[in-house]
Design a protein around this motif. Structure first.
Motif, PDB file in Angstrom:
ATOM      1  N   HIS A  48       0.508  -0.895  -0.294  1.00 41.50           N
ATOM      2  CA  HIS A  48       0.308   0.433  -0.139  1.00 41.50           C
ATOM      3  C   HIS A  48       0.891   1.277   0.087  1.00 41.50           C
ATOM      4  CE1 HIS A  48      -3.425   2.329   1.844  1.00 41.50           C
ATOM      5  NE2 HIS A  48      -3.815   1.452   1.102  1.00 41.50           N
ATOM      6  N   MET A  49       1.920   1.085   0.639  1.00 38.33           N
ATOM      7  CA  MET A  49       3.048   2.632   0.560  1.00 38.33           C
ATOM      8  C   MET A  49       2.526   3.715   1.076  1.00 38.33           C
ATOM      9  SD  MET A  49       4.866   3.009  -3.076  1.00 38.33           S
ATOM     10  CE  MET A  49       5.409   1.111  -4.054  1.00 38.33           C
ATOM     11  N   GLU A  50       2.192   2.917   2.496  1.00 35.96           N
ATOM     12  CA  GLU A  50       2.133   3.151   3.538  1.00 35.96           C
ATOM     13  C   GLU A  50       3.542   3.685   4.454  1.00 35.96           C
ATOM     14  OE1 GLU A  50      -0.879   2.192   5.818  1.00 35.96           O
ATOM     15  OE2 GLU A  50       0.192   2.784   7.834  1.00 35.96           O
ATOM     16  N   ILE A  51       4.659   2.499   4.418  1.00 36.89           N
ATOM     17  CA  ILE A  51       5.803   2.816   4.862  1.00 36.89           C
ATOM     18  C   ILE A  51       6.560   1.887   3.630  1.00 36.89           C
ATOM     19  CG2 ILE A  51       5.025   2.091   6.745  1.00 36.89           C
ATOM     20  CD1 ILE A  51       5.609  -1.006   6.518  1.00 36.89           C
ATOM     21  N   LEU A  52       8.206   2.689   4.010  1.00 35.68           N
ATOM     22  CA  LEU A  52       8.562   1.744   2.488  1.00 35.68           C
ATOM     23  C   LEU A  52       9.772   1.208   2.760  1.00 35.68           C
ATOM     24  CD1 LEU A  52       9.276   5.537   0.413  1.00 35.68           C
ATOM     25  CD2 LEU A  52       7.497   3.337   0.189  1.00 35.68           C
ATOM     26  N   PRO A  70       6.375  10.826  -3.573  1.00 33.04           N
ATOM     27  CA  PRO A  70       4.936  11.620  -2.291  1.00 33.04           C
ATOM     28  C   PRO A  70       3.837  11.937  -3.098  1.00 33.04           C
ATOM     29  CG  PRO A  70       7.318  12.341  -0.443  1.00 33.04           C
ATOM     30  CD  PRO A  70       7.435  11.612  -2.555  1.00 33.04           C
ATOM     31  N   ILE A  73       1.709   8.558  -4.477  1.00 26.23           N
ATOM     32  CA  ILE A  73       1.467   7.783  -3.598  1.00 26.23           C
ATOM     33  C   ILE A  73       0.341   7.882  -3.742  1.00 26.23           C
ATOM     34  CG2 ILE A  73       1.192   6.233  -0.710  1.00 26.23           C
ATOM     35  CD1 ILE A  73       4.424   6.888  -1.647  1.00 26.23           C
ATOM     36  N   PRO A  74      -0.366   9.361  -3.339  1.00 28.88           N
ATOM     37  CA  PRO A  74      -2.106   9.090  -3.270  1.00 28.88           C
ATOM     38  C   PRO A  74      -3.140   8.734  -4.940  1.00 28.88           C
ATOM     39  CG  PRO A  74      -1.285  10.910  -2.479  1.00 28.88           C
ATOM     40  CD  PRO A  74      -0.735  10.380  -3.444  1.00 28.88           C
ATOM     41  N   GLN A  75      -2.416   8.191  -5.631  1.00 25.87           N
ATOM     42  CA  GLN A  75      -2.456   8.133  -7.042  1.00 25.87           C
ATOM     43  C   GLN A  75      -3.091   6.530  -6.998  1.00 25.87           C
ATOM     44  OE1 GLN A  75      -4.712   9.103  -9.753  1.00 25.87           O
ATOM     45  NE2 GLN A  75      -4.541  11.394  -8.996  1.00 25.87           N
ATOM     46  N   ARG A  77      -2.950   4.570  -4.296  1.00 27.19           N
ATOM     47  CA  ARG A  77      -3.466   3.994  -3.410  1.00 27.19           C
ATOM     48  C   ARG A  77      -5.330   3.682  -3.634  1.00 27.19           C
ATOM     49  NH1 ARG A  77      -1.627   7.337   2.308  1.00 27.19           N
ATOM     50  NH2 ARG A  77       0.326   5.919   1.616  1.00 27.19           N
ATOM     51  N   ARG A  78      -5.617   4.450  -4.415  1.00 25.14           N
ATOM     52  CA  ARG A  78      -6.919   4.927  -5.807  1.00 25.14           C
ATOM     53  C   ARG A  78      -7.001   3.057  -5.864  1.00 25.14           C
ATOM     54  NH1 ARG A  78      -7.575  11.773  -7.408  1.00 25.14           N
ATOM     55  NH2 ARG A  78      -6.692  12.027  -5.437  1.00 25.14           N
ATOM     56  N   PHE A  82      -8.768  -1.997   0.196  1.00 27.11           N
ATOM     57  CA  PHE A  82      -7.559  -2.049   2.233  1.00 27.11           C
ATOM     58  C   PHE A  82      -8.959  -2.159   2.883  1.00 27.11           C
ATOM     59  CE2 PHE A  82      -3.237  -1.551   3.836  1.00 27.11           C
ATOM     60  CZ  PHE A  82      -3.307  -3.379   4.279  1.00 27.11           C
ATOM     61  N   PHE A  84     -10.114  -3.950   7.417  1.00 28.29           N
ATOM     62  CA  PHE A  84      -8.919  -4.352   8.192  1.00 28.29           C
ATOM     63  C   PHE A  84      -9.639  -5.196   8.954  1.00 28.29           C
ATOM     64  CE2 PHE A  84      -6.966  -0.385   6.335  1.00 28.29           C
ATOM     65  CZ  PHE A  84      -6.061  -0.793   6.145  1.00 28.29           C
TER      66      PHE A  84
ATOM     67  N   LEU B 208      -5.639   6.808   3.894  1.00 27.47           N
ATOM     68  CA  LEU B 208      -5.842   4.957   3.304  1.00 27.47           C
ATOM     69  C   LEU B 208      -6.773   5.369   1.485  1.00 27.47           C
ATOM     70  CD1 LEU B 208      -6.648   1.989   4.036  1.00 27.47           C
ATOM     71  CD2 LEU B 208      -9.180   2.409   4.245  1.00 27.47           C
ATOM     72  N   VAL B 209      -7.885   5.554   1.628  1.00 29.87           N
ATOM     73  CA  VAL B 209      -8.336   5.260   0.051  1.00 29.87           C
ATOM     74  C   VAL B 209      -7.688   6.342  -1.025  1.00 29.87           C
ATOM     75  CG1 VAL B 209     -10.295   4.517   1.160  1.00 29.87           C
ATOM     76  CG2 VAL B 209     -10.009   8.084   0.317  1.00 29.87           C
ATOM     77  N   GLY B 210      -6.712   7.050  -0.962  1.00 31.91           N
ATOM     78  CA  GLY B 210      -5.743   8.364  -1.884  1.00 31.91           C
ATOM     79  C   GLY B 210      -6.391   9.463  -2.260  1.00 31.91           C
ATOM     80  N   ALA B 211      -6.554  10.067  -1.356  1.00 30.54           N
ATOM     81  CA  ALA B 211      -6.718  11.427  -0.990  1.00 30.54           C
ATOM     82  C   ALA B 211      -5.341  11.607  -0.837  1.00 30.54           C
ATOM     83  CB  ALA B 211      -8.115  11.631   0.264  1.00 30.54           C
ATOM     84  N   THR B 212      -5.147  13.402  -1.827  1.00 28.43           N
ATOM     85  CA  THR B 212      -4.540  13.661  -2.035  1.00 28.43           C
ATOM     86  C   THR B 212      -3.561  14.947  -0.456  1.00 28.43           C
ATOM     87  OG1 THR B 212      -5.151  15.740  -2.940  1.00 28.43           O
ATOM     88  CG2 THR B 212      -4.273  14.188  -4.229  1.00 28.43           C
ATOM     89  N   ALA B 286       4.755  12.000   4.994  1.00 28.08           N
ATOM     90  CA  ALA B 286       5.241  10.988   4.004  1.00 28.08           C
ATOM     91  C   ALA B 286       5.701   9.493   4.522  1.00 28.08           C
ATOM     92  CB  ALA B 286       6.348  11.641   3.354  1.00 28.08           C
ATOM     93  N   PRO B 287       5.535   8.850   3.848  1.00 29.50           N
ATOM     94  CA  PRO B 287       6.508   7.790   3.930  1.00 29.50           C
ATOM     95  C   PRO B 287       7.138   7.062   4.110  1.00 29.50           C
ATOM     96  CG  PRO B 287       4.984   7.256   1.699  1.00 29.50           C
ATOM     97  CD  PRO B 287       4.831   8.573   2.084  1.00 29.50           C
TER      98      PRO B 287
END
Lengths: 215, 287
Positions: A48-52, A70, A73-75, A77-78, A82, A84, B208-212, B286-287
Motif C-alpha cells: 500500500h506504500m504506507e511504509i517503504l 510522495p 502515492i495517493p494515486q 492507493r486509489r 484495503f 482491516f 487510506l483511500v488515496g486522497a491527496t 510522508a511514507p
C-alpha cells in the motif's frame, strides 16, 4: 502486477521483514498465513506504500518504491482497496456516506458518486441498509461496508488484513464468500490471516510468513 | 467555486459541528489569548502615545537680549526658525510674559518692582528628529550661540527622565510582546492539534483511500481559520468592552485605533491557520 524483491523492513533496531521476495499475478487470490507479529500486516502496508522498505524494492503496477515520489502515492492507493479487522469506518456517518467518502476524497463528481455507491452496495448486498448508521450494523455488515468502500474506486487488488478477525463463524463464511466472488470478477485479493484453514480452501496460492521471512 | 473547494468549505463547516467540544475549546483559547494580547497592545499603544505627547510638550525658552529693538527681534525669530531641529517658534512679548506670570502665580511683579522684569522670549518646539537628550542639548547650544539670544532654558532633567524611562518601558514592552506572541502561538497550535487529533481517524481513512495531501488538509485549514475568525471576533468584542469600561471611568483615557482591532482579528485567523498547518503536519507524514 505486484513484485517484491528482497524487501527488508527494520524499525528501532528490530527486523520486521527479512529479505522478502514475492510475485502476485493479476486476478490471483493469495493467502498470506502466519502467527501474530510474523510480519503479514507490514507486508500489506508495504504494498500500500504506507511504509517503504528499508532495503530492497516493492513494485506495484508501474510504481517502484525506490523511485516513488510522495505525490504519486495517493494515486497509487486509489488502485488498491484495503480492508482491516477493525473495519476503520466513520461511525458518525451512515453506510452511504462511508462509501461515498472514498469517492469524494478522490475528487469523483457527485453524479458518478451516487451511481457508483449504489453499484458497490448492491455488490456487497447492503443496498437496503444504505441510510443506516454504522453502529447499528452487525460486525459482518460493517465489514461489508468496508469492502464496498474498498471497491468504490475499482481497484485491481484488494488487500485484506485479518478481515474476519472480529467476526463469528457465520459472518466469517459470508465475508470469505464475498471475497471469493470479488476475486472471480477479476480483482486480485491478498488476504493476511493467522487461520490457515480459512484461505486454504479459497486461495489459489498460500504463502507462509514466519518471523519476517516467507517460507 | 470548484468541486474540491466547495467540498473543503462544506467539510470545514461540518467539522465545526463534528468537533464541537474541541472547537469550543479552540475558539475559547484563541479568544482569551487574543483578548490578553489585544489589551496588551492597547496599553502599549497608549503608553507610546503618552510618551510622545510628553515629548511634544517639551519647549525651549529662548530669552531675547533686552537691548534688541523690534525689527532685530523679528530677524532673530527668522534665524531661530532656520536652526536645524526647530519645529516651531512662538514669540512671547514682555507684556504677554507678565500676564502669564500673573495668571500662573497670582502676583503682579509690577506692583512690587514698579516695572516689568520679564524679558521677551521665543518658545521653541523641538522637531521629532531632535527629541533625544544629546540632540536637545546641541540644539540649546546652537540657539544660545545666536546673536541677540540672552539665555536658553529648558527642562533638561524632565526630558532626560522621559527619555531614560521610555527606553525601559519600550524594552519591557518588547520582551512582553515577544512572550505574549510566543505563548499565543504555542497555546493556539496545541489546542488546534486537539481538534485535528479528534479527527485522526477520518484523516487516516482519507489517506487510506488515496486522497491527496492538499485535499486532506484543506477542510482543516478552513476549519482552523473559521475557529480563528470566531475567536478573533470574541477577542475584539472583549477588548472593545474593556476599553469602553475604562474610558467610562477615566474620560477617554485609552484610545484604540480600528487598525489594531482589524489586526487582532486577522492575527486570530493567521494564528489558527498556522496552528492547523503545524497540527496537520504531524499527522500527514510522508511514507
Amino acid at each position: 502486477m505486484i513484485s517484491i524483491k528482497d524487501a527488508w523492513f527494520r524499525v528501532g533496531g528490530h527486523t520486521i521483514l527479512e529479505s522478502v521476495s514475492l510475485e502476485v499475478k493479476l486476478g490471483e487470490f493469495l493467502g498470506i498465513v502466519g502467527a501474530s507479529g510474523a510480519g503479514k500486516s507490514t507486508l500489506l502496508r508495504l504494498i500500500h506504500m504506507e511504509i517503504l522498505p528499508t532495503r530492497g524494492q516493492v513494485i506495484v503496477d508501474d510504481l517502484n518504491s525506490l523511485t516513488a515520489h510522495p505525490n504519486e502515492i495517493p494515486q497509487h492507493r486509489r488502485k488498491i482497496g484495503f480492508i482491516f479487522q477493525d473495519f476503520k469506518l466513520l461511525e458518525d456517518r451512515d453506510v452511504y456516506d462511508n462509501v461515498a467518502f472514498a469517492l469524494w476524497a478522490t475528487g469523483v463528481k457527485p453524479k458518478r458518486i451516487k451511481k457508483r455507491v449504489f453499484q458497490v452496495l448492491a455488490e456487497v448486498g447492503l443496498s437496503h441498509k444504505r441510510y443506516t448508521m454504522i453502529p447499528r450494523l452487525s460486525g459482518g455488515e460493517q465489514q461489508r461496508v468496508a469492502i464496498a468502500r474498498a471497491l468504490a474506486n475499482e481497484p485491481f487488488v484488494l488487500l485484506a488484513d485479518e478481515p474476519t478477525g472480529n467476526l463469528d463463524p457465520a459472518n466469517t463464511r459470508e465475508i470469505m464468500t464475498l471475497l471469493q466472488r470479488i476475486n472471480r470478477k477479476g480483482t486480485a485479493v491478498l488476504m493476511a490471516t493467522h487461520k490457515a484453514d480459512l484461505v486454504e480452501r479459497m486461495a489459489s496460492r498460500v504463502v507462509e510468513i514466519h518471523e519476517g521471512r516467507i517460507g | 467555486m470548484s468541486l474540491n473547494l466547495r467540498y473543503a468549505f462544506r467539510e470545514g463547516l461540518l467539522g465545526l459541528k463534528r468537533t464541537r467540544l474541541s472547537s469550543i475549546l479552540t475558539v475559547s483559547t484563541i479568544a482569551v489569548t487574543l483578548t490578553l494580547f489585544g489589551l496588551f497592545m492597547a496599553v502599549t499603544y497608549n503608553l507610546r502615545r503618552m510618551v510622545s505627547h510628553i515629548r511634544e510638550q517639551i519647549l525651549l525658552e529662548v530669552f531675547v537680549d533686552p537691548t534688541l529693538d523690534t525689527p532685530q527681534t523679528e530677524q532673530l525669530g527668522f534665524r531661530i526658525g532656520d536652526v536645524s531641529g526647530v519645529a516651531e517658534s512662538i514669540y512671547v512679548s514682555r507684556d504677554e510674559a507678565l500676564s502669564r506670570f500673573k495668571s500662573e502665580l497670582g502676583e503682579d511683579p509690577m506692583a512690587i518692582l514698579g516695572e516689568n522684569p520679564l524679558p521677551a522670549s521665543f518658545q521653541v518646539r523641538v522637531a521629532e528628529t531632535h527629541r533625544s537628550s544629546e540632540a536637545i542639548d546641541g540644539l540649546a547650544q546652537a540657539l544660545e550661540a545666536l546673536n541677540g539670544v540672552d539665555e536658553v532654558m529648558y527642562k533638561g532633567r524632565l526630558f532626560e527622565l522621559v527619555n531614560r524611562y521610555s527606553v525601559y518601558v519600550y524594552l519591557v514592552d518588547g520582551v512582553l510582546f515577544f512572550l505574549v506572541l510566543v505563548a499565543s502561538v504555542f497555546l493556539v497550535a496545541n489546542t488546534l492539534r486537539l481538534t485535528i487529533l479528534s479527527q485522526k481517524k477520518i484523516i487516516q481513512i482519507m489517506e487510506l483511500v488515496g486522497a491527496t495531501r492538499g485535499f486532506i488538509r484543506r477542510p482543516y485549514l478552513i476549519l482552523g481559520m473559521i475557529q480563528g475568525a470566531m475567536g478573533g471576533v470574541f477577542a475584539v468584542a472583549s477588548v472593545m468592552l474593556v476599553v469602553a469600561l475604562v474610558n467610562l471611568q477615566f474620560d477617554r483615557l485609552i484610545l484604540v485605533p480600528w487598525l489594531l482591532y482589524a489586526g487582532l482579528w486577522a492575527l486570530g485567523v493567521g494564528l489558527a491557520f498556522w496552528g492547523s498547518r503545524i497540527g496537520l503536519h504531524r499527522h500527514l507524514q510522508a511514507p
